[in-house]
Structure formats: C-alpha cells, structure tokens
Design an enzyme around this catalytic site. Structure first.
Site, PDB file in Angstrom:
ATOM      1  N   ARG A   1      18.246  21.402  14.328  1.00 34.06           N
ATOM      2  CA  ARG A   1      17.523  22.673  14.347  1.00 34.06           C
ATOM      3  C   ARG A   1      16.661  22.868  13.113  1.00 34.06           C
ATOM      4  O   ARG A   1      15.694  23.631  13.143  1.00 34.06           O
ATOM      5  CB  ARG A   1      18.493  23.828  14.585  1.00 34.06           C
ATOM      6  CG  ARG A   1      19.051  23.770  16.023  1.00 34.06           C
ATOM      7  CD  ARG A   1      20.142  24.766  16.268  1.00 34.06           C
ATOM      8  NE  ARG A   1      21.240  24.690  15.330  1.00 34.06           N
ATOM      9  CZ  ARG A   1      22.303  23.899  15.443  1.00 34.06           C
ATOM     10  NH1 ARG A   1      22.405  23.088  16.472  1.00 34.06           N
ATOM     11  NH2 ARG A   1      23.260  23.917  14.545  1.00 34.06           N
TER      12      ARG A   1
ATOM     13  N   GLU B   1      34.951  20.922   7.828  1.00 33.41           N
ATOM     14  CA  GLU B   1      36.256  21.560   7.909  1.00 33.41           C
ATOM     15  C   GLU B   1      37.328  20.563   8.347  1.00 33.41           C
ATOM     16  O   GLU B   1      38.442  20.561   7.838  1.00 33.41           O
ATOM     17  CB  GLU B   1      36.194  22.735   8.882  1.00 33.41           C
ATOM     18  CG  GLU B   1      37.418  23.612   8.838  1.00 33.41           C
ATOM     19  CD  GLU B   1      37.264  24.855   9.694  1.00 33.41           C
ATOM     20  OE1 GLU B   1      38.265  25.553   9.867  1.00 33.41           O
ATOM     21  OE2 GLU B   1      36.144  25.120  10.193  1.00 33.41           O
TER      22      GLU B   1
END
Length: 176
Positions: A63, A100
């Site tokens: 993006r 994460e």
C-alpha cells in the site's frame, strides 16, 4: 474538512483479522477517485507547508506503493519501491525486523538513492512502527537521509511513532 471526507471513505471492521481488532479498511477509499485525489493533494500540500523538500518518494510494499506513487506524481518526483525479499532483481540492502509473531524483512536496491537524497517515506498505516523503522534503516544504510515519514492513518494506541524518534512523522488521519 479533508479528514471527515476521508474518514467517511474508510470502513471500520470489528474483529478482523482476529477478535478484538478494529480493522480500518481503506479499500472504499482506493475505489473513490475523488478520495484518492484528495489524499495525494492534501499530502502534497502538507509536504510543501512543512518545507520537507524531498528529492524522492519511497514506500513499502504494497500500500505504500499506492499512496507513494500518487504523491510522487503530485510533487513531480520519482518513486522507489521497498519490497519483500526476492522481488528485486539487482543487489539490495536488507533490513530484518520483528513482528508480533515472528520476523519479516524489506529490501531496496543498493543504487536506489543518491548520497544527497532526502527521502520521503510514505505508507498507508502507522501501527506498531516496525515496517516504518525498517524503511528508515534501509534509507540510512543506503547513505541517504529521511526527510519524513508520512502516513494516511496513524493508530495512536499502538505508539508506532515512538520507534521513529529520529524522523518527522506526519499522518493525515489519526485513530485512537
């Protein structure tokens, strides 16, 4: 006001991709030509107002390509893609960074920037800051400087800005 117009084009999707996450879906904005024009125009105005003076725009896959190229066209600048491993055909710099649940990496061609380039990094979202920090590290490893990091959306609660203390950080929209 531009923020209200843009937020109206971004859908909030609860519990995606997992329970407890409120996902900000930009696909309706991407489908709206006026909305996309407003994003690029507003970013370009802010870049000029802040006197960031970039010489090139760069953005991470995927993006960052969308918003980076749109902004580069408005500013009459070139665009440098920052890609996932294995996508660039020539010699690259690589930066590995923590996610994460694991690791990821980004690469940029070694000849993508000149030593005196002021690179404006552009992406759709600032969340935890890992991708943005990796982009900063790649630009610096290539010998250029970062003019600023510019995002469409900043998720304030994830404190990604804290990883970017050495650069200016701008976002058109902020969510808690």
């Amino acid at each position: 006001m531009y923020a209200d117009k843009l937020k109206a084009l971004i859908e909030s999707v609860p519990d995606f991709p997992q329970k407890g996450i409120l996902f900000r879906d930009i696909t309706p904005l991407l489908a709206d030509p006026e909305g996309m024009h407003l994003v690029a125009q507003t970013m370009a105005q802010k870049v000029t107002q802040l006197a960031l003076n970039p010489t090139v725009i760069a953005g991470p896959e995927s993006r960052g390509f969308i918003f980076g190229v749109a902004l580069a066209q408005h500013l009459s600048l070139g665009f440098v893609p920052i890609r996932k491993p294995g996508k660039l055909p020539r010699a690259v710099y690589e930066c590995r960074y923590q996610l994460e649940y694991g690791q990821d990496a980004l690469q940029v061609h070694k000849d993508a920037f000149k030593q005196d380039d002021r690179v404006l990094l552009v992406d759709d979202l600032l969340a935890t800051g890992g991708t943005a920090k990796a982009c900063v590290d790649l630009v610096q490893e290539a010998g250029a400087s970062v003019a600023a990091n510019f995002f469409l959306i900043e998720l304030l609660g994830l404190k990604g800005r804290d990883k970017l203390t050495s650069t200016t950080v701008e976002a058109l929209l902020q969510y808690p």
